[in-house]
Design a protein around this motif. Sequence first.
Motif, PDB file in Angstrom:
ATOM      1  N   HIS A  35      39.091  55.755  29.352  1.00 25.81           N
ATOM      2  CA  HIS A  35      39.524  54.659  28.466  1.00 25.81           C
ATOM      3  C   HIS A  35      39.051  54.944  27.050  1.00 25.81           C
ATOM      4  O   HIS A  35      39.859  55.278  26.175  1.00 25.81           O
ATOM      5  N   CYS A  58      32.359  52.330  34.952  1.00 27.89           N
ATOM      6  CA  CYS A  58      32.161  52.479  33.508  1.00 27.89           C
ATOM      7  C   CYS A  58      31.541  51.196  32.961  1.00 27.89           C
ATOM      8  O   CYS A  58      32.113  50.113  33.080  1.00 27.89           O
ATOM      9  N   GLY A  70      34.339  48.166  32.201  1.00 31.67           N
ATOM     10  CA  GLY A  70      34.453  47.867  33.616  1.00 31.67           C
ATOM     11  C   GLY A  70      35.449  48.684  34.430  1.00 31.67           C
ATOM     12  O   GLY A  70      35.780  48.299  35.553  1.00 31.67           O
ATOM     13  N   SER A  71      35.928  49.796  33.919  1.00 24.19           N
ATOM     14  CA  SER A  71      36.838  50.616  34.734  1.00 24.19           C
ATOM     15  C   SER A  71      36.093  51.165  35.956  1.00 24.19           C
ATOM     16  O   SER A  71      34.891  51.423  35.890  1.00 24.19           O
TER      17      SER A  71
END
Length: 254
Positions: A190, A206, A210-211
């Motif tokens: 991202h 992440c 929040g990935s």
Amino acid sequence: MIVVLDLVLGLYSLASAKSAYLPSIAAAFLGFALQAGDVFTAPQYNMTVAYFARYLLGLPAFDILLGLQLGIVMVGVAGRPHAQYLAKRKSRRGRELDYSRRSFVKAFIGFAALVGVGAVLGSLKLPASASPTTQAPSSSQSAAAQGAVANVAGLQVGIPVYFDYPAGYPNALIKNSDGSLTALSMLCTHVCCECSFDSASKVFYCPCHGSVFDMSGKVVRGPAAVNLPTVRLNVDNSGNVFPTGVSNPGPCHA
Ligand code: FES
């Protein structure tokens, strides 16, 4: 900090406080320059400038703030000749709104110094706390040949071994249940924050937005839309694992 400054100055300006007019323009000019200049910090996060610019300009809050500051600068610059004209005619309003280049530079430097102090304070390092879910590199690495990131004999299924490849780019090497190996970049696709491995749920998480990625690097949850890049591996006859290249490098590998 810039937002707070803008809010205070905006409220003072709305109250027609004379002392807020020039500082508002100087702060808006500085804020615009800092915000727009942010895209050039991309290499620091291993991103290309074009990718980071696309990301930032895609954020509505970023665009609104940038537009507001540009608007204030334009109104200030466009209104100056009129203020000068009024000041020449000895109008009180003209005297209030007119400003010299020197006073603008002074206000600008004052704000720049303030932001500089904030940046220095923000960059002070606090003692790092260990992440409970991040696995330490396996001791098996010490048994690997020079240049190898691990030896297969020392790998445990589902427990990553971390290594940099190329230098400065963090990766995780994972032994799958069928004995095959997967090496993934730890840089989230991202905006290139470094992921950490959650040993409980066996995913890469992440911390920035929040990935989540599964053990094969596939996106499980966005905002990242691209899978984690994989590192190609070569295993010699003694089981030593060597990285040989990065497939589908993505935005975080300049
Ligand atoms: S950098 Fe945004 S989710 Fe990872």
